[in-house]
Write a protein that holds these residues in place. Structure first.
Motif, PDB file in Angstrom:
ATOM      1  N   GLY A  16      -1.039   8.352  -6.856  1.00  0.00           N
ATOM      2  CA  GLY A  16       0.136   7.867  -6.126  1.00  0.00           C
ATOM      3  C   GLY A  16      -0.101   6.541  -5.439  1.00  0.00           C
ATOM      4  O   GLY A  16      -1.169   5.939  -5.538  1.00  0.00           O
ATOM      5  N   GLY A  17       0.909   6.094  -4.718  1.00  0.00           N
ATOM      6  CA  GLY A  17       0.848   4.824  -4.005  1.00  0.00           C
ATOM      7  C   GLY A  17      -0.146   4.835  -2.858  1.00  0.00           C
ATOM      8  O   GLY A  17      -0.705   3.794  -2.503  1.00  0.00           O
ATOM      9  N   SER A  18      -0.384   5.995  -2.252  1.00  0.00           N
ATOM     10  CA  SER A  18      -1.323   6.098  -1.136  1.00  0.00           C
ATOM     11  C   SER A  18      -2.540   6.935  -1.488  1.00  0.00           C
ATOM     12  O   SER A  18      -3.669   6.559  -1.215  1.00  0.00           O
ATOM     13  N   LEU A  19      -2.285   8.112  -2.071  1.00  0.00           N
ATOM     14  CA  LEU A  19      -3.377   9.058  -2.308  1.00  0.00           C
ATOM     15  C   LEU A  19      -3.479   9.435  -3.777  1.00  0.00           C
ATOM     16  O   LEU A  19      -2.470   9.544  -4.481  1.00  0.00           O
ATOM     17  N   LYS A  21      -4.529  12.500  -6.076  1.00  0.00           N
ATOM     18  CA  LYS A  21      -4.721  13.937  -6.009  1.00  0.00           C
ATOM     19  C   LYS A  21      -5.376  14.402  -7.310  1.00  0.00           C
ATOM     20  O   LYS A  21      -4.906  14.057  -8.405  1.00  0.00           O
ATOM     21  N   ARG A  83      -8.684  15.150  -2.905  1.00  0.00           N
ATOM     22  CA  ARG A  83      -7.875  13.940  -2.706  1.00  0.00           C
ATOM     23  C   ARG A  83      -8.741  12.792  -2.191  1.00  0.00           C
ATOM     24  O   ARG A  83      -9.765  13.022  -1.544  1.00  0.00           O
ATOM     25  N   ILE A 184       8.212  13.834   0.052  1.00  0.00           N
ATOM     26  CA  ILE A 184       7.908  12.766   1.011  1.00  0.00           C
ATOM     27  C   ILE A 184       6.480  12.287   0.813  1.00  0.00           C
ATOM     28  O   ILE A 184       5.538  12.859   1.351  1.00  0.00           O
ATOM     29  N   GLY A 185       6.335  11.265  -0.016  1.00  0.00           N
ATOM     30  CA  GLY A 185       5.035  10.632  -0.221  1.00  0.00           C
ATOM     31  C   GLY A 185       5.033   9.300   0.497  1.00  0.00           C
ATOM     32  O   GLY A 185       5.498   9.216   1.636  1.00  0.00           O
ATOM     33  N   SER A 186       4.546   8.260  -0.147  1.00  0.00           N
ATOM     34  CA  SER A 186       4.630   6.913   0.435  1.00  0.00           C
ATOM     35  C   SER A 186       6.102   6.582   0.649  1.00  0.00           C
ATOM     36  O   SER A 186       6.511   6.125   1.700  1.00  0.00           O
ATOM     37  N   GLY A 209       6.619   8.339   4.110  1.00  0.00           N
ATOM     38  CA  GLY A 209       5.321   8.573   4.754  1.00  0.00           C
ATOM     39  C   GLY A 209       4.523   7.284   4.922  1.00  0.00           C
ATOM     40  O   GLY A 209       3.815   7.104   5.918  1.00  0.00           O
ATOM     41  N   GLY A 210       4.640   6.399   3.944  1.00  0.00           N
ATOM     42  CA  GLY A 210       3.936   5.119   4.030  1.00  0.00           C
ATOM     43  C   GLY A 210       4.484   4.260   5.153  1.00  0.00           C
ATOM     44  O   GLY A 210       3.735   3.542   5.832  1.00  0.00           O
ATOM     45  N   LEU A 213       3.127   5.614   8.470  1.00  0.00           N
ATOM     46  CA  LEU A 213       1.735   5.228   8.705  1.00  0.00           C
ATOM     47  C   LEU A 213       1.630   3.727   8.986  1.00  0.00           C
ATOM     48  O   LEU A 213       0.928   3.302   9.907  1.00  0.00           O
ATOM     49  N   GLU A 226      -4.475  10.836  10.146  1.00  0.00           N
ATOM     50  CA  GLU A 226      -4.884  11.897  11.079  1.00  0.00           C
ATOM     51  C   GLU A 226      -4.776  11.418  12.526  1.00  0.00           C
ATOM     52  O   GLU A 226      -4.296  12.133  13.405  1.00  0.00           O
ATOM     53  N   GLY A 321       5.187  16.975  -0.297  1.00  0.00           N
ATOM     54  CA  GLY A 321       4.565  15.648  -0.224  1.00  0.00           C
ATOM     55  C   GLY A 321       3.560  15.593   0.919  1.00  0.00           C
ATOM     56  O   GLY A 321       3.655  16.363   1.885  1.00  0.00           O
ATOM     57  N   PHE A 323       3.091  13.604   3.345  1.00  0.00           N
ATOM     58  CA  PHE A 323       3.552  13.249   4.693  1.00  0.00           C
ATOM     59  C   PHE A 323       3.554  14.501   5.580  1.00  0.00           C
ATOM     60  O   PHE A 323       3.347  14.419   6.794  1.00  0.00           O
ATOM     61  N   ARG A 325       1.382  16.904   5.443  1.00  0.00           N
ATOM     62  CA  ARG A 325       0.011  17.372   5.665  1.00  0.00           C
ATOM     63  C   ARG A 325      -0.333  17.329   7.149  1.00  0.00           C
ATOM     64  O   ARG A 325      -0.041  16.318   7.804  1.00  0.00           O
TER      65      ARG A 325
END
Ligand code: ADP
Length: 368
Positions: A16-19, A21, A83, A184-186, A209-210, A213, A226, A321, A323, A325
């Protein structure tokens, strides 16, 4: 049956754009003969992945999500969930090379934008071909598979606004259709699902989510998701936001708007009153800013989700997603907002393996 299967190791990857998996299937039904003929590289890779829970500086295995005794293509084994930040792809490939991956003739199933972006790197660095699958097909396949394997997968939040009574409650999702997926990802994608092979993407937003952050790092100087969540947990967004009661002195009764509803996000910082704006700003802590960012982004997503559900005439909305977590604040906000604004007609649902469905679905589609 086993002869028709692709050769081990079995991985599913969602870049993905951030993580990134990575789901790894560890066979547990290996016969003695099979074990004896298993090549050394394969043994080492299995041992390395299953004996550790941290890989390099930034790779993590989510041991709490591990699933034992699952059956895939007639093989029984364990699913492991790993991840790492997509920005670490270079280091990941170097590590995989060091572990001997380049000596195996392997195809890895991959989805997400990175399956295209990094395709050449996989060939060059570790001699791996990527079998590419669509990310939404994978997401939905993976979700149905995991949900069917794990009776505790799906849940909702009861009493989301009451600190003492609020609780996760198991939800029976065996009769799912129709439902809405809000991933809900980046960024955010909204899918309307009407049957096992019948879905469409109905909406999306780049504010996801991006964005949370990114803004949180800019506003508070924090350096990780975190840390952003930890800050938000100790914050009070009403120091930052302008509420209905700041404007009305109480509820706006005629249109049913409660006094503690945010009327304008982040705008308390620049309002003039007894206190001038600079004094007001100096009273705002990093924690307050993190919380206000989380509330702003989450409520915006909740509002889009509700409009999509209304449009599609759907009453169950599945939020997934990464976000979500380690983010009970966002889940409870979504649960409350969906319930309140739909007058109790819509329900927010959540899944334990929130960010891993694309990777799982990918693994399942191998040789399908
Ligand atoms: P994508 O496929 O776009 O990478 P994910 O579902 O993996 O989407 O979610 C990415 C989002 O998850 C990030 O934007 C961030 O809000 C959140 N997140 C949760 N844990 C982490 C983490 N350890 N590092 C970075 N982002 C994280």
């Amino acid at each position: 049956l086993m002869g028709d299967n692709p050769s081990m190791p079995w991985f599913g990857m969602d870049i993905g754009g951030s993580l990134c998996k990575l789901v790894y299937f560890e066979p547990k039904d290996t016969t003695k003969d099979e074990l004896e003929s298993e090549i050394e590289v394969l043994k080492n890779i299995r041992r390395y992945l299953t004996k550790n829970s941290a890989y390099g500086k930034t790779g993590h295995r989510d041991t709490h999500l591990q699933m034992d005794n699952v059956v895939i293509r007639g093989r029984k084994g364990t699913l492991h969930f790993i991840r790492f930040p997509t920005s670490e792809m270079g280091n990941f490939l170097a590590l995989a090379r060091m572990k001997g991956m380049a000596n195996l003739v392997t195809t890895v199933c991959a989805t997400g934008g990175g399956a295209y972006k990094f395709e050449e790197n996989f060939i060059r660095e570790v001699n791996m071909k990527l079998a590419k699958f669509d990310e939404f097909d994978s997401l939905i396949k993976g979700m149905h598979y995991i949900e069917a394997q794990n009776s505790d997968e799906c849940y909702y939040w009861a009493n989301p606004t009451d600190e003492t009574r609020c609780a996760k409650v198991n939800y029976d999702f065996s009769n799912p259709y129709p439902f809405l997926i809000v991933n809900i990802g980046s960024g955010v994608s909204v899918l309307s699902v009407n049957g096992p092979n019948n879905y469409k993407r109905v909406s999306g937003t780049s504010i996801g989510g991006g964005t949370f952050l990114g803004l949180c790092c800019l506003l508070t100087g924090c350096n990780s998701f975190e840390e952003a969540i930890e800050l938000a947990t100790g914050g009070d967004h009403t120091h930052v936001d302008k509420l209905v009661r700041d404007i009305y002195g109480g509820d706006y009764e005629r249109f049913g708007l409660p006094g503690d509803l945010v009327a304008s996000s982040f705008s308390a910082c620049c309002s003039f009153g007894q206190m001038n704006s600079r004094d007001r700003r100096s009273k705002v802590s990093r924690e307050d800013l993190a919380k206000a960012t989380l509330v702003t982004i989450t409520n915006n997503i909740g509002s889009i989700a509700r409009m999509c559900a209304q449009q599609e005439k759907i009453d169950r909305v599945l939020f997934i997603g990464n976000f979500l977590r380690v983010n009970p604040i966002a889940m409870k906000l979504l649960a409350y907002a969906m319930d309140y604004w739909s007058k109790g007609t819509m329900k927010a649902l959540f899944l334990e393996h929130e960010g891993y469905f694309g990777a799982v679905g990918c693994l399942l589609q191998f040789n399908e």
